[in-house]
Write a protein that holds these residues in place. Structure first.
Motif, PDB file in Angstrom:
ATOM      1  N   ARG A 151       0.853  -1.181   0.000  1.00 47.47           N
ATOM      2  CA  ARG A 151       0.000   0.000   0.000  1.00 47.47           C
ATOM      3  C   ARG A 151       0.888   1.230   0.000  1.00 47.47           C
ATOM      4  NH1 ARG A 151      -3.748  -0.600   4.803  1.00 47.47           N
ATOM      5  NH2 ARG A 151      -1.861   0.041   5.812  1.00 47.47           N
ATOM      6  N   CYS A 152       0.600   2.170  -0.881  1.00 42.69           N
ATOM      7  CA  CYS A 152       1.383   3.413  -0.930  1.00 42.69           C
ATOM      8  C   CYS A 152       1.296   4.127   0.418  1.00 42.69           C
ATOM      9  CB  CYS A 152       0.854   4.322  -2.041  1.00 42.69           C
ATOM     10  SG  CYS A 152       1.542   5.976  -1.986  1.00 42.69           S
ATOM     11  N   SER A 153       2.463   4.470   0.990  1.00 44.39           N
ATOM     12  CA  SER A 153       2.468   5.130   2.293  1.00 44.39           C
ATOM     13  C   SER A 153       1.915   6.545   2.222  1.00 44.39           C
ATOM     14  CB  SER A 153       3.885   5.185   2.857  1.00 44.39           C
ATOM     15  OG  SER A 153       4.426   3.898   2.968  1.00 44.39           O
ATOM     16  N   SER A 154       1.894   7.111   1.007  1.00 44.72           N
ATOM     17  CA  SER A 154       1.393   8.474   0.863  1.00 44.72           C
ATOM     18  C   SER A 154      -0.112   8.514   0.708  1.00 44.72           C
ATOM     19  CB  SER A 154       2.004   9.145  -0.367  1.00 44.72           C
ATOM     20  OG  SER A 154       3.233   9.708  -0.049  1.00 44.72           O
ATOM     21  N   CYS A 155      -0.644   7.723  -0.238  1.00 45.66           N
ATOM     22  CA  CYS A 155      -2.066   7.871  -0.555  1.00 45.66           C
ATOM     23  C   CYS A 155      -2.890   6.620  -0.301  1.00 45.66           C
ATOM     24  CB  CYS A 155      -2.240   8.324  -2.004  1.00 45.66           C
ATOM     25  SG  CYS A 155      -1.934   6.995  -3.198  1.00 45.66           S
ATOM     26  N   GLY A 156      -2.240   5.499   0.011  1.00 45.91           N
ATOM     27  CA  GLY A 156      -3.003   4.291   0.315  1.00 45.91           C
ATOM     28  C   GLY A 156      -3.342   3.428  -0.891  1.00 45.91           C
ATOM     29  N   ALA A 166       7.404   3.368  -7.898  1.00 47.34           N
ATOM     30  CA  ALA A 166       6.696   4.533  -7.364  1.00 47.34           C
ATOM     31  C   ALA A 166       5.208   4.264  -7.472  1.00 47.34           C
ATOM     32  CB  ALA A 166       7.065   5.788  -8.151  1.00 47.34           C
ATOM     33  N   CYS A 167       4.416   5.004  -6.726  1.00 46.46           N
ATOM     34  CA  CYS A 167       2.966   4.831  -6.757  1.00 46.46           C
ATOM     35  C   CYS A 167       2.419   5.357  -8.087  1.00 46.46           C
ATOM     36  CB  CYS A 167       2.346   5.578  -5.584  1.00 46.46           C
ATOM     37  SG  CYS A 167       0.544   5.657  -5.642  1.00 46.46           S
ATOM     38  N   GLY A 168       1.645   4.520  -8.777  1.00 42.75           N
ATOM     39  CA  GLY A 168       1.086   4.928 -10.055  1.00 42.75           C
ATOM     40  C   GLY A 168       0.012   5.987  -9.895  1.00 42.75           C
ATOM     41  N   TYR A 169      -0.476   6.120  -8.688  1.00 45.60           N
ATOM     42  CA  TYR A 169      -1.570   7.060  -8.464  1.00 45.60           C
ATOM     43  C   TYR A 169      -1.063   8.443  -8.059  1.00 45.60           C
ATOM     44  CZ  TYR A 169      -6.046   8.817  -6.863  1.00 45.60           C
ATOM     45  OH  TYR A 169      -7.170   9.578  -6.691  1.00 45.60           O
ATOM     46  N   CYS A 170      -0.225   8.504  -7.019  1.00 44.89           N
ATOM     47  CA  CYS A 170       0.220   9.825  -6.535  1.00 44.89           C
ATOM     48  C   CYS A 170       1.693  10.094  -6.858  1.00 44.89           C
ATOM     49  CB  CYS A 170      -0.035   9.972  -5.042  1.00 44.89           C
ATOM     50  SG  CYS A 170       1.131   9.077  -3.999  1.00 44.89           S
ATOM     51  N   ARG A 171       2.378   9.108  -7.487  1.00 49.20           N
ATOM     52  CA  ARG A 171       3.767   9.305  -7.930  1.00 49.20           C
ATOM     53  C   ARG A 171       4.792   9.303  -6.809  1.00 49.20           C
ATOM     54  NH1 ARG A 171       4.192   7.610 -12.337  1.00 49.20           N
ATOM     55  NH2 ARG A 171       2.167   7.696 -13.346  1.00 49.20           N
TER      56      ARG A 171
HETATM   57 ZN   LIG Z   1       0.309   6.961  -3.731  1.00 48.93          ZN
END
Ligand SMILES: [Zn+2]
Ligand SMILES: [Zn+2]
Ligand SMILES: [Zn+2]
Length: 247
Positions: A151-156, A166-171
């Protein structure tokens, strides 16, 4: 504890309501850099912190580690996403999303333009304090053997370790707790506190593979919504177990 109970800390008018979900936040009383205490308000559901004015800057390494413990104890089974509009708990003005840069570390928070303070998601706080770093390639290789989707630590959002760094959603890059930063803070803790000094081997090897793996399994078993883990939470779990097991 009843949420409205006065607890003798410096805040006027009882606990503050969370800018994200509007329920009362929990107060954590922490060590200040040059004597005294800092009071920080914490929302479990939103996984975020409210700092009055410049409180964040005054937090000592000891206070920061104590905050880790509070963050670990506060982790909910499912994190609530922050609403697009969050308001100041003191004056109700919408908070301004602010991007900041410290040396090479980018972090963000929501700030009251009347100077009442800032609302910071946990991960952003860890970035601000230089406690996280991108996963080095060799570590990533090891991680991929243990887990595929995190799970992305920034946006979940879910991140597939096979395909992305990197997170494909929030980068946001995939990050973990930085063992060097933590070890440094623990050393300062060691000199600050004469009792209950953490054993050295814990400090040095707190992110060592076996421990990390054990904590990761624990975290996976704990989640009620699938088994996605947040690598930063896992790291904090390992640290909490090492530092605060007897405390
Ligand atoms: Zn993210
Ligand atoms: Zn909240
Ligand atoms: Zn305000």
């Amino acid at each position: 504890m009843p949420s409205g109970a006065p607890d003798g800390t410096a805040h006027a008018g009882g606990p503050l309501d969370c800018p994200g979900c509007r329920t009362p936040m929990r107060r954590v009383d922490l060590d200040r850099k040059h004597h005294g205490r800092v009071v920080v308000d914490l929302c479990n559901a939103c996984q975020a912190l409210w700092f009055d004015a410049l409180e964040s800057l005054h937090l000592s390494p000891v206070g920061t580690l104590a905050l880790f413990r509070a963050i670990h104890a506060a982790r909910p089974e499912a994190r609530r996403a922050l609403p697009s509009r969050v308001s100041c708990p003191r004056c109700d003005t919408p908070l301004t999303l602010t991007h900041d840069l410290q040396r090479t570390t980018r972090f963000s928070y929501y700030r009251c333009r009347h100077g009442h303070g800032r609302f910071t998601p946990f991960l952003q706080f860890l970035r601000e304090k230089d406690f996280v770093r991108p996963v080095p390639p060799d570590e990533l290789k090891r991680l991929k053997k243990l887990v595929r989707i995190i799970r992305c630590s920034s946006c979940g959002a879910p991140v597939d370790l096979e395909r992305a760094t990197a997170c494909g959603y929030c980068r946001a890059p995939i990050v973990v707790l930085d063992p060097d930063a933590v070890t440094k803070a623990i050393r300062q803790l060691d000199t600050a506190e004469t009792h209950a000094a953490p054993p050295d081997q814990n400090a040095a090897g707190f992110l060592e593979a076996a421990r990390f793996e054990r904590e990761m399994k624990r975290e996976q078993a704990r989640g009620s919504q699938g088994s996605m883990v947040d690598l930063v939470s896992v790291g904090i779990g390992v640290l909490a177990a090492a530092l605060f097991a007897r405390g």
